[in-house]
Structures are given as C-alpha cells and as structure tokens.
Design an enzyme around this catalytic site. Sequence first.
Site, short mmCIF file in Angstrom:
data_model
loop_
_atom_site.label_atom_id
_atom_site.label_comp_id
_atom_site.label_asym_id
_atom_site.label_seq_id
_atom_site.Cartn_x
_atom_site.Cartn_y
_atom_site.Cartn_z
N THR A 1 0.86 -1.18 0.00
CA THR A 1 0.00 0.00 0.00
C THR A 1 0.90 1.23 0.00
O THR A 1 2.05 1.17 0.45
CB THR A 1 -0.94 -0.01 1.23
OG1 THR A 1 -1.82 1.11 1.13
CG2 THR A 1 -0.17 0.07 2.53
N GLU B 1 -3.70 -2.34 6.01
CA GLU B 1 -2.99 -2.82 7.19
C GLU B 1 -3.91 -3.51 8.20
O GLU B 1 -3.47 -3.94 9.26
CB GLU B 1 -2.27 -1.65 7.89
CG GLU B 1 -1.08 -1.10 7.11
CD GLU B 1 -1.44 0.04 6.15
OE1 GLU B 1 -2.62 0.09 5.71
OE2 GLU B 1 -0.56 0.86 5.84
N LYS C 1 -7.21 9.96 -1.93
CA LYS C 1 -7.77 8.70 -2.39
C LYS C 1 -8.73 8.94 -3.54
O LYS C 1 -9.80 9.52 -3.38
CB LYS C 1 -8.48 7.97 -1.25
CG LYS C 1 -8.62 6.49 -1.53
CD LYS C 1 -8.83 5.69 -0.28
CE LYS C 1 -8.51 4.22 -0.53
NZ LYS C 1 -8.82 3.38 0.63
N TRP D 1 -4.66 5.20 -4.02
CA TRP D 1 -3.91 6.25 -3.35
C TRP D 1 -3.04 7.09 -4.29
O TRP D 1 -2.46 6.58 -5.25
CB TRP D 1 -2.97 5.66 -2.30
CG TRP D 1 -3.66 5.11 -1.10
CD1 TRP D 1 -3.66 3.83 -0.68
CD2 TRP D 1 -4.44 5.83 -0.16
NE1 TRP D 1 -4.39 3.69 0.46
CE2 TRP D 1 -4.89 4.92 0.82
CE3 TRP D 1 -4.83 7.18 -0.03
CZ2 TRP D 1 -5.69 5.28 1.89
CZ3 TRP D 1 -5.63 7.54 1.06
CH2 TRP D 1 -6.05 6.59 1.99
N1 LIG Z 1 -15.64 4.25 4.90
C1 LIG Z 1 -14.59 5.06 4.83
N2 LIG Z 1 -14.73 6.38 5.06
C2 LIG Z 1 -13.69 7.20 4.99
N3 LIG Z 1 -12.45 6.85 4.67
C3 LIG Z 1 -12.24 5.54 4.43
C4 LIG Z 1 -13.28 4.59 4.50
N4 LIG Z 1 -12.76 3.40 4.24
C5 LIG Z 1 -11.45 3.57 4.01
N5 LIG Z 1 -11.11 4.87 4.11
C6 LIG Z 1 -9.79 5.47 3.92
O1 LIG Z 1 -8.97 4.54 3.25
C7 LIG Z 1 -7.85 4.21 4.07
C8 LIG Z 1 -7.44 2.80 3.84
O2 LIG Z 1 -7.07 2.63 2.50
P1 LIG Z 1 -6.54 1.24 1.95
O3 LIG Z 1 -5.40 0.81 2.78
O4 LIG Z 1 -6.17 1.49 0.55
O5 LIG Z 1 -7.66 0.26 2.09
C9 LIG Z 1 -8.29 4.52 5.46
O6 LIG Z 1 -7.22 4.75 6.31
C10 LIG Z 1 -9.13 5.76 5.25
O7 LIG Z 1 -8.33 6.89 5.10
#
Ligand SMILES: Nc1ncnc2c1ncn2[C@@H]1O[C@H](COP(=O)(O)O)[C@@H](O)[C@H]1O
Lengths: 543, 543
Positions: free
Chosen positions: B184, B328, B439, B444
């Site tokens: 990630t 993570e 995002k 990302w």
């Molecule tokens: N339902 C949600 N609402 C707001 N932000 C989210 C949500 N789900 C995931 N994220 C964002 O996505 C990150 C995780 O991204 P990832 O590791 O690519 O799955 C989290 O730390 C948040 O910043």
Amino acid sequence: MLGQMMNRPLSVIEILKYGAEIHADAEIVSVRTEGDLHRQSYRETYARTGKLAHALKALGVGHGDRVATLAWNGYRHFELYYAISGMGAVCHTINPRLSAGQMIYILSHADDRVLFTDVTFIPILEALQDQLPSDLQIVAMTDAAHMPDTTLDVLCYEDLLAPQDTDYDWPELPEETAAGLCYTSGTTGHPKGSLYSHRSTVLHALFVAVTIPRSLHEGARLLPVVPMFHVNSWGMPYAAPIVGASLIMPGGKLDGPSLYDLMENEKVTASWGVPTVWLGLRAEIDARGKPPSALDQVVIGGSAAPRSMIEFFEKMDIDVCHAWGMTEMSPVGTTGQLPVTMQDKPFEDRMALKSLQGRRMFGVDLKIVGDDGQRLPHDGEAVGELYVRGNGVVAGYFDNDEATKGAVDAEGWFGTGDVASISPDGYLSIQDRSKDLIKSGGEWISSIDLENVAMSHPDVANCAVIAIAHPKWDERPVLVVVGKDGKHPPLEEFHTLMEPHFAKWQLPDDVLYVDALPLTATGKVSKLTLRKQFADYTLPDVG
Amino acid sequence: MLGQMMNRPLSVIEILKYGAEIHADAEIVSVRTEGDLHRQSYRETYARTGKLAHALKALGVGHGDRVATLAWNGYRHFELYYAISGMGAVCHTINPRLSAGQMIYILSHADDRVLFTDVTFIPILEALQDQLPSDLQIVAMTDAAHMPDTTLDVLCYEDLLAPQDTDYDWPELPEETAAGLCYTSGTTGHPKGSLYSHRSTVLHALFVAVTIPRSLHEGARLLPVVPMFHVNSWGMPYAAPIVGASLIMPGGKLDGPSLYDLMENEKVTASWGVPTVWLGLRAEIDARGKPPSALDQVVIGGSAAPRSMIEFFEKMDIDVCHAWGMTEMSPVGTTGQLPVTMQDKPFEDRMALKSLQGRRMFGVDLKIVGDDGQRLPHDGEAVGELYVRGNGVVAGYFDNDEATKGAVDAEGWFGTGDVASISPDGYLSIQDRSKDLIKSGGEWISSIDLENVAMSHPDVANCAVIAIAHPKWDERPVLVVVGKDGKHPPLEEFHTLMEPHFAKWQLPDDVLYVDALPLTATGKVSKLTLRKQFADYTLPDVG
Ligand SMILES: Nc1ncnc2c1ncn2[C@@H]1O[C@H](COP(=O)(O)O)[C@@H](O)[C@H]1O
C-alpha cells in the site's frame, strides 16, 4: 517465513466487552430462583461482571484458581462465566445431577476455592456438609432478602457485588490459559475434567456462530434449555454476545408448560436441548394446538434425535438442526442444517438426512478407524470408531495422567468412543457406542460401575448392564445377571447395594436373569449380542 | 494454568477444504478474459487448487517464497490464493493500477519468484520488460488456445495444471506463517507491504463472517467488485467458503451495465466495493428503473460513502453497510449495520447513522488520541488520531525496518493516519486524514511525492497538493503553487515533469496560484487551512 501481524490473545472477556458495546441492548432474561423474571442488558451484565471480578478477588481467588458453580441457566451464572475466566481463574461448572460421591470427588479433585450455588441446591450441599472441603467458601446466588435458612456458612451474591466498582482491569492472558472446567463420566471410575482454554472457547464460539446462524444472529432470542453445567450450554453463552442474540434463561423450569410460556412471552426464536426435554414441549404444543409463535429453530443433540421428533417440528415449519458433540469437544462436532441444494427435495428425503448426525462444523476434523487402527473410507458403508481433531477438542484431562495417556491416538486425534459411518458428502451417522456408558435424559451412567457393585451381591456369578431404548430418556440401564446356584435376587436388593454410590436416576430399571453371558472372540462379554438378545424386551414403565 | 486443548494451527487451506466438503456445490462464477462466463464448484476448485500447488512446486516455488498475481477477480486468482498459501508460500497480489516505477519496485522488493498475470496485463509487462527481474517466471492465466502473442517468455496456466494430480499433501504450518502480501502507498517514498499470516487471515474471515451475515451466509451469491488485488477483496474469498456463499467474479468488467447484467443473471444477493464503482451501477439502475432483482445488500467502503448514495440504495430496500478499514487491517475495521433497536426509527435518523463509518467488528479495538498522545474520550465530540489493535492488524511492514519502527505506538497500537471521533455507542466518524494522501476511486496518490516533483520546476517557490472532493472519484489532487517572481507555469509543464514517476490518473487535475501558503503553529504547511480556503473551488471537469 512468519507474517507481520499483531498476535492478540483470544480472550473470553473480550466477547462480553464486545457484546456490551456493540449489542448493548440485547438482553439476558432469566427465570430466577427468587420467583420472578429478571431482565438485564449486555451492557448492564458487563458492568456487573466487573463488580463480580472485584468480589472474587476479595474472596482471595487468584490466577488459575478453580471456582465452582452449581446453578441453573441464568444471568448470575452467565456473569460467573465471564468474571471467573476474565480475571484468569477457571470456571468449573458442576452438574447437580451427579451422585453425592461424584460431586465430592470433583470438588476436591478440582480443588475449588469458592462454590457459587443457586439456593435450589442448598439441600444437596447440606447433605454433603461433612464431606465438603473445610476451606470451601460457598456463595448463594441470590440477594439478601432471599438468603436460604441453612446450617451451611454461606455468603450472599448480591451483597458481595454491591460495594464493588464496575471497572475491572482485566489481565491480558496467554490465549492457552485455562478458562473453564467441566467433568464428564468415564466408562469407569471417577469423572474426568475437560479443561477449556480461552483460545478454544473463543474459537468454538466463532465456529458455532458461523455454522448455526439461524439460531445465532443479531436480534435472535435464544433459549438454552441445555444447562450451563453441560459443556457451557453448548457454547451459547459465548456465541450470543458476539452476534447480538439475546439469551432467554429458563432457570430450573424445564417442564413443557413453563418452556412454552417462556417461549411465547419472550418471542423466543431458537432453542437448544437434548431430546428428552423436547418431549415435554411437544406435549404442550399438542395440547395448545400450535407452537410458540416466534420459534424458528430447535437444535437437538446430546443423544440421537428421533426422526418422529424431527418431523414433528419440521411439519410446523420449525427448522430442526440435529447436532452431535461431546464434553471433550466444547462440545459441537457436527450439525445438521441441510445444504440449500436440498431445500426443494421431498420431505421424506430431507427428514432422512436430518436424522443423521449432520456434517462437521468448521474447525472440526473427523475420521473413522477400524479395529486395526487403519482409517476407513467415508463411503457411508464402513463403520468404525470415530476420532476427532480441532481447536475445540481436548488434548487430555485435567490433572489425570492416566486418562490423558489414552485420550489421543498416535496421530493426535481424540477417540470419541462413538462408532459411526461417514457418507461421501460428509454426513455422520452414529451407529453405536464403544464406550461402556448409557445416556439417560442427556446424562451419563457408567455400566461398568453398576456392574462392579452388582457383582458384590453374594448371589451373582456374572453380570452386565446394557442400555435399553426408552421413549422419554433415550436409554435406561438394565442389569442382566447370571445367578449363583440358580438364585434370583430381586431388583430391590441391587438398588440397596447401589444407592450409596449412585444418583437415584442412575439405578437400573430392571434385572433380567440368563444362564450365561455371550462372549466376544477375546472372551469379553459381548454387549452387542446381549442387546440384540433383548431387542424385544420392554422396560417395566413402558410396557 | 494452561488449558488442555488441542492447539491446531489456523490455516488458510482448511477454509477451502471445508468449503469443498460442506458447501461442495456453492460455486465461483467468473467473467473471464477468454470472453465467456465460467462456472465451477468449490469441490472442483479445491481439486484444481491441488493441481496448482503441484505446478507451483514444479516451478521451484518453496516454503516462504513470494508468488505474485496481477489479475482481476476470477476463479484462477482464487485458486492462486489458496494454492500459494496452502503450500507455505506467500501470495503477493499486485495492483495493476500502480505506476510502472512502483510496480517494478515491489516486484523486486518482494523478490517474487513467479508472476501470474491475466492476459489483459501483458502489455503493461511488455512495457516493463527491460526492468523485470531476469529470473522472474511469468504465467498467463489462460488456456493454450488463448495464449497472448507476446515478446515475453510466458507459461500457460492451464497447461501447467493439466498433468498434475488433484491430491496435494498440504504441509502443517505454524499459524503465524506468512500467507499473503499486499503493498500500500506510504505518504512518501515506496509502497510498504502488509504481510498477512494464516492466523490473521482465518481469524479475519471468521470475524467478517459473524459481523456481516447479511452478505455472508449459505446460499448467498456475493459479487466482489472490490478487486482481489485490494486487500484480498476485503476478505470475501476467505469468508465465502466457510459460510457457503457463492462468489460471482466480474473480471475486468466493472462498468454499470456489465455489473447490472451480471447481478441480474446470477441473482446476486450482495456486493462489496468502493463508492466510485457504485456510481456506474446507480446510473444503470436509474436507466432501467429498478435494481437487480435479488440484490439485498451492498457494502461500501474504502472511502466515505456519500449519504445520497446510501439513501439511493436504501430507498430501494437494499441494505447499505458502510464499512471502514485499510490494507494494514486485512482490511475490515468497522461496519455499519444498524442495531435491531434502530429498525423502527425514522428514515432520516437511520441514514444519518449509516453515513458514519460504523462500529468496530469483533476482534478489532479502536482508540483515538490527542496531539499529546493521550487517549481521548469516546464522546462523539473529541477528535483525534485513530489507532487500532487486533489479530487482523499489521505489527510492521515486510522487510522495511524504518516503516516498521513507526507503525505502532508504545502501547502496541497501529496508527491509521485517519482522524476521527467515536460516539459513546461506538460509532466511528472519520473526519480527516493526517497522512498526506489522496484517495481517488479507491486508489492512493501521495501528495508529498507530487509536491517533490513540482518543486523541481524552476518557477516554483513553494507548493502543496491538496485533495478536492470529486463526485465520481471521491477526491482528486490539485496543485497549489507559490510562483517564483510572479511566474505561473501552466498545468502541462507539471504533468510533463511528473509523468515519468506517476500513473496518469495520479496527476493533479489543476494548478492554482497563491501568494503564500498558510502555515501551522509548527511552521508546516497547513493543508487543513488550504482546503478550507478552496472549499468553493470546482474542479475543471466538474464545473
Ligand atoms: N468508509 C470510509 N470512510 C472514509 N475513509 C475511508 C473509508 N474506508 C477507508 N477509508 C480510507 O482509506 C484508508 C485505507 O485505504 P486502503 O489501505 O487502501 O484500504 C483509510 O485509512 C481511510 O483513510
């Protein structure tokens, strides 16, 4: 190469903490000895569990100490499960149906520091008063107003809790730490203890929750008829807070009309218990002409569910899940919900399948082996001794090297003492029992122990105790005797000999005389032949 | 005192073995690159997984080796998950949307032995041909008839499987053994790898199954829109075989009409994905005037689910579960199904609650801390950095001491980089992001990396990249620049500088000029103030 993930110990108290936070308003409704119906949410239960842990500490309970319970299903018993394990001690549930001798044996073998008892069982304890360990503290699970009038020195549950703080700093324990202890009858001699760990308890709860979601889901109202002193009520108290199911606790009121009323008033959606208890409910349903209105599933296990019973419920659109397991398995091993592909099949086919013991739960492995110790095929034909493996299965018995030695085979599998076949699609069919035990109303009776006492009668040359099918109790013991010099002592004489050593319900229902006992090739009494010989025999109270 | 239970290692392959035996006829339906719709049962899948493990062994894959995948959601990708982990190797899913540089970095950082790729991605690999590790074996996930015409040296998936035996003697591995690897983006520099274990994967699957039963139950037909290269498709491939849900795999066809048709034809009951993908489906539902007929639940996560989207589905009686998590965390952290007590509440109240990020899943702990590192109350008011703990959470990053050092705090909790409040009844509300990341469509973009390149432009005195809300992509990057000597270079000049280092979709949508950047008390650029400053700004393509 190892992963790089946190390794957090699985822990029993985390279950209740989660339930209290996420399913805060799900409740425990209890028929209690005070005579009323008591309700409290998981949130309140967790707070009281904190108080209870402080109270236990004040009583001197330390890490690894055993704390016994002698109690019906109810919220205080539930609090004890979590407080005892949560603080690092071991919750030892005692079956009040044990004989006095067995109860005294396990109290001292477990070396219990404190015994929590429902007031119902005070008379049992009074009768044992002289034999109780002198330093055993007894707590009556009630409030000051309902304390029993007794010769025993007893503390009051609610008084112990009252002054305590709700916040308890639960210790972080290695997940293999012992959490619970439950004794079960051996084929002979003293009961043996299954010593559950936090890991086994949490994993078993998760396995059960994913396997029986029709009973275990948010908003479900689950009535455990199977007692909390029977293998943790088959894990319901641990699975329910995870999924957000409420628990409807029947206390000591297990007769048909009481169960029916409780189910109706509390909109019970699912209920789990042994075949015997369903007979009473069934009669009540017949009398009232309809089942409790919200009842959607019954789980039947502990003994084989008769097909007629399965059909009775299924015809009323109540799903029956026939389950098999044992104390040494936490206890669930197999469960009988049908795959979706069976849903459109004819009723007869579905009922035939439901009469089998079901298929393995996630986390449980099954094998059957022949007399030579070799694995037999899962072809629905081969019949062999059933062995099991899994995180919910014992690796030995508490403080019992001898029993531990024989518990698992060379491959590390536990021998169940059941004899079974397994079909190619995984259905378990229990055919017989290799262990010399009789199961009456969900409780064990040792044939061998009865035989040993019967042999002490001067007029007995040889004898064997066999199980005879009974419509209510599933099985009842019958004594088969070869008399000395043609003598035929009556049943009463055997009862007199046996009474000091057994609970009343464990005594044989009849004595039958034969000229000789059939023997196996190796010269042992062949109970199989004997049971066949008496296939047409009818018990005195059935007739 | 320790319990006396078997301690059986939790193991990924046990999941598929169970599914193949108990939910044998549940199926994996895949839109595949061959152009057709392919179906196979879990029973068949397990047999092919055995063949695949033999094939991997023949390719020289050993214990702990990393094996990469570059693939859509489909049955072969699913087989790879289980065969690779099952044989003791590590399944490394690569996100094909990464920039070329990132892809090359992680291939070599992970030291992948074999790369399994859908034929779709062959052109990407051809473009990287010179930079690929010379000993990397590439396997095209197709049959002989559909092998791509390529300059690469590629093996054929089906040819590798064909000669192999279905029975594989899966090794018994310690449960902490690495099973999966997923990189990630960091806030800056190279991507970091989460190294999942068998234990974390199985526990996460169980936790998800007990938490989201409306999606995960026997007979469910679950469509994972979220890719299998995104944190294991949020765990669906591991939870589905346990409960007996079928998986409907969309391959690369993620547009609205394709998803709608697949859902309708395959009677899909639940589907999980990021907000962006639901926009297409939503437009299609609007066009056809009704939702896919069996659709009962959508799980939306990865970015905040807009309230209008939640209401859109809920008004059609499709339950929305808004979930939060991260790579993570395996990834599920919180889920938004409402407690039964909310079911009768007004629509507005329910939607307001569903717009929050939900409550913790069983097995996940949450805390928020202030700038001073002290815990903040869960009062729905206090806003702090969100930390998490649990068996599904990383303790560090794969082969990356520096990133590992900063991953967890002194108490052992992982810092999420999200800024949130938590209500007294446990609802998480993500307010902001402390990590400097944007995002876009679930993927990302590092603000800092973009800023570093922009700073290399001779006419830039200072700059910052901020996230601007976008109706389709959730967020898009915009470059805010302080020009040197009043110079205002156009967007194209920045794109030219950035293109060698970033994927196209990662480039900023606009450049805005300011006289000075707002600073925080500690002298850093205050992105918070900057975002407020541009609250009314509209992106060029939105206008
Ligand atoms: N339902 C949600 N609402 C707001 N932000 C989210 C949500 N789900 C995931 N994220 C964002 O996505 C990150 C995780 O991204 P990832 O590791 O690519 O799955 C989290 O730390 C948040 O910043």
